[in-house]
Design a protein around this motif. Structure first.
Motif, PDB file in Angstrom:
ATOM      1  N   GLU A   1      50.531  44.806  36.478  1.00  0.00           N
ATOM      2  CA  GLU A   1      49.701  45.787  35.784  1.00  0.00           C
ATOM      3  C   GLU A   1      48.268  45.295  35.618  1.00  0.00           C
ATOM      4  OE1 GLU A   1      53.287  47.910  33.172  1.00  0.00           O
ATOM      5  OE2 GLU A   1      52.174  46.190  32.375  1.00  0.00           O
ATOM      6  N   ASN A   2      48.091  43.980  35.409  1.00  0.00           N
ATOM      7  CA  ASN A   2      46.745  43.424  35.336  1.00  0.00           C
ATOM      8  C   ASN A   2      45.991  43.642  36.642  1.00  0.00           C
ATOM      9  OD1 ASN A   2      45.662  41.656  32.922  1.00  0.00           O
ATOM     10  ND2 ASN A   2      47.890  41.384  32.923  1.00  0.00           N
ATOM     11  N   MET A   3      46.686  43.434  37.760  1.00  0.00           N
ATOM     12  CA  MET A   3      46.056  43.649  39.058  1.00  0.00           C
ATOM     13  C   MET A   3      45.790  45.132  39.301  1.00  0.00           C
ATOM     14  SD  MET A   3      48.166  40.908  41.401  1.00  0.00           S
ATOM     15  CE  MET A   3      47.362  41.465  42.909  1.00  0.00           C
ATOM     16  N   MET A   4      46.741  45.972  38.926  1.00  0.00           N
ATOM     17  CA  MET A   4      46.589  47.410  39.114  1.00  0.00           C
ATOM     18  C   MET A   4      45.437  47.962  38.293  1.00  0.00           C
ATOM     19  SD  MET A   4      50.586  48.645  39.138  1.00  0.00           S
ATOM     20  CE  MET A   4      50.149  50.388  39.226  1.00  0.00           C
ATOM     21  N   LEU A   5      45.227  47.407  37.093  1.00  0.00           N
ATOM     22  CA  LEU A   5      44.194  47.922  36.198  1.00  0.00           C
ATOM     23  C   LEU A   5      42.812  47.816  36.841  1.00  0.00           C
ATOM     24  CD1 LEU A   5      43.416  49.052  33.431  1.00  0.00           C
ATOM     25  CD2 LEU A   5      43.251  46.694  32.606  1.00  0.00           C
ATOM     26  N   ALA A   6      42.527  46.671  37.483  1.00  0.00           N
ATOM     27  CA  ALA A   6      41.220  46.494  38.134  1.00  0.00           C
ATOM     28  C   ALA A   6      41.008  47.543  39.220  1.00  0.00           C
ATOM     29  CB  ALA A   6      41.122  45.091  38.716  1.00  0.00           C
ATOM     30  N   LEU A   7      42.056  47.838  39.960  1.00  0.00           N
ATOM     31  CA  LEU A   7      41.968  48.832  41.033  1.00  0.00           C
ATOM     32  C   LEU A   7      41.839  50.244  40.468  1.00  0.00           C
ATOM     33  CD1 LEU A   7      44.691  47.212  43.265  1.00  0.00           C
ATOM     34  CD2 LEU A   7      42.298  47.496  43.928  1.00  0.00           C
ATOM     35  N   THR A   8      42.539  50.500  39.377  1.00  0.00           N
ATOM     36  CA  THR A   8      42.474  51.821  38.742  1.00  0.00           C
ATOM     37  C   THR A   8      41.073  52.087  38.192  1.00  0.00           C
ATOM     38  OG1 THR A   8      44.816  51.704  38.144  1.00  0.00           O
ATOM     39  CG2 THR A   8      43.461  53.288  36.946  1.00  0.00           C
ATOM     40  N   ILE A   9      40.488  51.070  37.549  1.00  0.00           N
ATOM     41  CA  ILE A   9      39.136  51.206  37.005  1.00  0.00           C
ATOM     42  C   ILE A   9      38.138  51.509  38.116  1.00  0.00           C
ATOM     43  CG2 ILE A   9      37.248  49.917  35.921  1.00  0.00           C
ATOM     44  CD1 ILE A   9      39.390  48.518  34.209  1.00  0.00           C
ATOM     45  N   LYS A  10      38.371  50.930  39.295  1.00  0.00           N
ATOM     46  CA  LYS A  10      37.486  51.181  40.428  1.00  0.00           C
ATOM     47  C   LYS A  10      37.815  52.512  41.119  1.00  0.00           C
ATOM     48  CE  LYS A  10      35.262  48.970  44.346  1.00  0.00           C
ATOM     49  NZ  LYS A  10      35.217  47.869  45.306  1.00  0.00           N
ATOM     50  N   GLN A  11      38.813  53.217  40.603  1.00  0.00           N
ATOM     51  CA  GLN A  11      39.206  54.529  41.112  1.00  0.00           C
ATOM     52  C   GLN A  11      39.758  54.450  42.540  1.00  0.00           C
ATOM     53  OE1 GLN A  11      35.625  56.883  40.445  1.00  0.00           O
ATOM     54  NE2 GLN A  11      36.274  57.365  38.354  1.00  0.00           N
ATOM     55  N   THR A  12      40.489  53.374  42.807  1.00  0.00           N
ATOM     56  CA  THR A  12      41.199  53.259  44.079  1.00  0.00           C
ATOM     57  C   THR A  12      42.316  54.307  44.105  1.00  0.00           C
ATOM     58  OG1 THR A  12      40.765  50.883  44.100  1.00  0.00           O
ATOM     59  CG2 THR A  12      42.504  51.682  45.566  1.00  0.00           C
ATOM     60  N   PRO A  13      42.502  55.026  45.206  1.00  0.00           N
ATOM     61  CA  PRO A  13      43.572  56.028  45.281  1.00  0.00           C
ATOM     62  C   PRO A  13      44.931  55.432  44.909  1.00  0.00           C
ATOM     63  CG  PRO A  13      42.128  56.230  47.170  1.00  0.00           C
ATOM     64  CD  PRO A  13      41.687  55.002  46.442  1.00  0.00           C
ATOM     65  N   LYS A  14      45.689  56.160  44.075  1.00  0.00           N
ATOM     66  CA  LYS A  14      46.983  55.662  43.599  1.00  0.00           C
ATOM     67  C   LYS A  14      47.926  55.294  44.743  1.00  0.00           C
ATOM     68  CE  LYS A  14      47.024  58.089  39.144  1.00  0.00           C
ATOM     69  NZ  LYS A  14      47.754  59.068  38.290  1.00  0.00           N
ATOM     70  N   ALA A  15      47.863  56.035  45.824  1.00  0.00           N
ATOM     71  CA  ALA A  15      48.755  55.785  46.954  1.00  0.00           C
ATOM     72  C   ALA A  15      48.492  54.438  47.612  1.00  0.00           C
ATOM     73  CB  ALA A  15      48.604  56.898  47.993  1.00  0.00           C
ATOM     74  N   GLU A  16      47.295  53.876  47.385  1.00  0.00           N
ATOM     75  CA  GLU A  16      46.926  52.608  48.025  1.00  0.00           C
ATOM     76  C   GLU A  16      47.153  51.396  47.129  1.00  0.00           C
ATOM     77  OE1 GLU A  16      42.918  52.810  49.400  1.00  0.00           O
ATOM     78  OE2 GLU A  16      43.173  54.774  50.356  1.00  0.00           O
ATOM     79  N   ILE A  17      47.226  51.627  45.819  1.00  0.00           N
ATOM     80  CA  ILE A  17      47.231  50.519  44.868  1.00  0.00           C
ATOM     81  C   ILE A  17      48.435  49.597  45.061  1.00  0.00           C
ATOM     82  CG2 ILE A  17      47.475  49.929  42.421  1.00  0.00           C
ATOM     83  CD1 ILE A  17      45.598  52.207  41.772  1.00  0.00           C
ATOM     84  N   LYS A  18      49.631  50.149  45.190  1.00  0.00           N
ATOM     85  CA  LYS A  18      50.833  49.328  45.312  1.00  0.00           C
ATOM     86  C   LYS A  18      50.732  48.388  46.511  1.00  0.00           C
ATOM     87  CE  LYS A  18      55.857  49.479  45.867  1.00  0.00           C
ATOM     88  NZ  LYS A  18      57.061  50.336  46.037  1.00  0.00           N
ATOM     89  N   GLY A  19      50.304  48.909  47.643  1.00  0.00           N
ATOM     90  CA  GLY A  19      50.199  48.095  48.844  1.00  0.00           C
ATOM     91  C   GLY A  19      49.172  46.987  48.700  1.00  0.00           C
ATOM     92  N   ILE A  20      48.040  47.281  48.053  1.00  0.00           N
ATOM     93  CA  ILE A  20      46.998  46.267  47.847  1.00  0.00           C
ATOM     94  C   ILE A  20      47.503  45.157  46.945  1.00  0.00           C
ATOM     95  CG2 ILE A  20      44.720  45.842  46.846  1.00  0.00           C
ATOM     96  CD1 ILE A  20      43.972  48.719  47.674  1.00  0.00           C
ATOM     97  N   VAL A  21      48.169  45.527  45.853  1.00  0.00           N
ATOM     98  CA  VAL A  21      48.709  44.535  44.917  1.00  0.00           C
ATOM     99  C   VAL A  21      49.722  43.629  45.614  1.00  0.00           C
ATOM    100  CG1 VAL A  21      50.171  44.231  42.876  1.00  0.00           C
ATOM    101  CG2 VAL A  21      48.272  45.875  42.833  1.00  0.00           C
ATOM    102  N   GLU A  22      50.627  44.232  46.361  1.00  0.00           N
ATOM    103  CA  GLU A  22      51.667  43.440  47.015  1.00  0.00           C
ATOM    104  C   GLU A  22      51.085  42.554  48.115  1.00  0.00           C
ATOM    105  OE1 GLU A  22      54.663  46.221  48.218  1.00  0.00           O
ATOM    106  OE2 GLU A  22      55.443  46.454  46.167  1.00  0.00           O
ATOM    107  N   HIS A  23      50.058  43.044  48.801  1.00  0.00           N
ATOM    108  CA  HIS A  23      49.409  42.247  49.849  1.00  0.00           C
ATOM    109  C   HIS A  23      48.809  40.969  49.273  1.00  0.00           C
ATOM    110  CE1 HIS A  23      46.836  41.190  53.263  1.00  0.00           C
ATOM    111  NE2 HIS A  23      45.839  41.098  52.408  1.00  0.00           N
ATOM    112  N   TRP A  24      48.002  41.113  48.209  1.00  0.00           N
ATOM    113  CA  TRP A  24      47.322  39.935  47.666  1.00  0.00           C
ATOM    114  C   TRP A  24      48.264  39.053  46.858  1.00  0.00           C
ATOM    115  CZ3 TRP A  24      43.383  38.182  49.927  1.00  0.00           C
ATOM    116  CH2 TRP A  24      42.493  39.043  50.567  1.00  0.00           C
TER     117      TRP A  24
END
Length: 268
Positions: free
Chosen positions: A119-142
């Motif tokens: 959730e900490n990682m997701m929050l940074a992406l959400t604040i930047k308005q990254t599309p929800k469909a992309e967030i899970k993949g980005i988090v798991e990648h890094w």
């Protein structure tokens, strides 16, 4: 460190400056007393480089990082990040610019304790308005890249300091900022966790990240491509790693620090 361990290959093709400082100064006033924390500092940071700002406590490196981070304003000079003169931005624009162009790694992690690592990682992406469909993949990648996939469901208090700091690294790089600012990132870590973190930063640099790290630790500095050595608010020496191994660069940094110390002592 192995004798044959060499610095990363030269990336001259990536020599586009991400950050440019020209004659930057910062003066603070307290009860009528002026203190010059930063004096006429100029340098550039190229894309894909790992640059360290070194110096003892009070040398001005943290002030300089705050100016670059748009947390404070210079008293003089210019700071350009990703081609944008920061002085031209309004307060509202600065907040958006900071969100979109900068990543941060702090000594004390700055993770939200009530959120899981994921959730900490997701929050940074959400604040930047990254599309929800992309967030899970980005988090798991890094998370996989940084070796923290197995702790994504845990809360920060349930994992080690080194794992928390790797989460901070993943959070910083996940938003693909133009520049990652790291302020004494190994300060709260033991030697083994610090080594793992520095190797992580080196890996992120190899992945294309541009990193500016403030540190007083010579071993941490030896992982960088270039060191900006500060004393009394001034940039006193620039030390290039070139093709040196970390061990040889470590020695070069020590020698440079000794030379700067001797010159400044002779000023009195």
């Amino acid at each position: 460190m192995g004798r044959d361990e060499q610095a990363p290959a030269d990336k001259s093709s990536l020599s586009c400056p991400v950050l440019r400082l020209a004659h930057v100064a910062k003066v603070y006033e307290n009860d009528g007393v002026l203190t010059q924390a930063v004096r006429d500092v100029s340098f550039t940071v190229d894309k894909g480089s790992f640059v360290g700002i070194m110096g003892a406590s009070g040398c001005g490196k943290s002030t300089l990082l705050n100016l670059i981070a748009t947390m404070d304003k210079p008293s003089g000079g210019t700071i350009e990040l990703d081609g944008q003169d920061l002085a031209e931005l309004s307060e509202a624009d600065l907040a958006a610019f900071r969100r979109d162009h900068l990543g941060f790694i702090f000594q004390e992690y700055n993770l939200l304790e009530t959120l899981t690592i994921r959730e900490n990682m997701m929050l940074a992406l959400t604040i930047k308005q990254t599309p929800k469909a992309e967030i899970k993949g980005i988090v798991e990648h890094w998370a996989a890249k940084l070796g923290i996939s197995e702790i994504l469901r845990h809360f920060p208090c349930e994992v080690s300091g080194g794992q928390r700091q790797r989460c901070a690294c993943a959070r910083a790089i996940a938003t693909q900022p133009a520049l990652i600012l790291a302020d004494e990132p190994t300060g709260a870590l033991d030697s083994q966790a610090a080594k793992q973190l520095l190797e992580t930063l080196t890996m992120l640099r190899a992945e294309g990240a541009t990193i500016l790290m403030a540190t007083h630790d010579v071993l941490s500095a030896s992982y960088c491509d270039r060191i900006l050595l500060m004393h009394d608010g001034q940039l006193r020496k620039v030390i290039e790693r070139g093709n040196l191994s970390k061990q040889a660069f470590f020695t070069r940094i020590l020698d440079a620090m000794g030379a700067v110390r001797k010159v400044t002592e002779n000023d009195f």
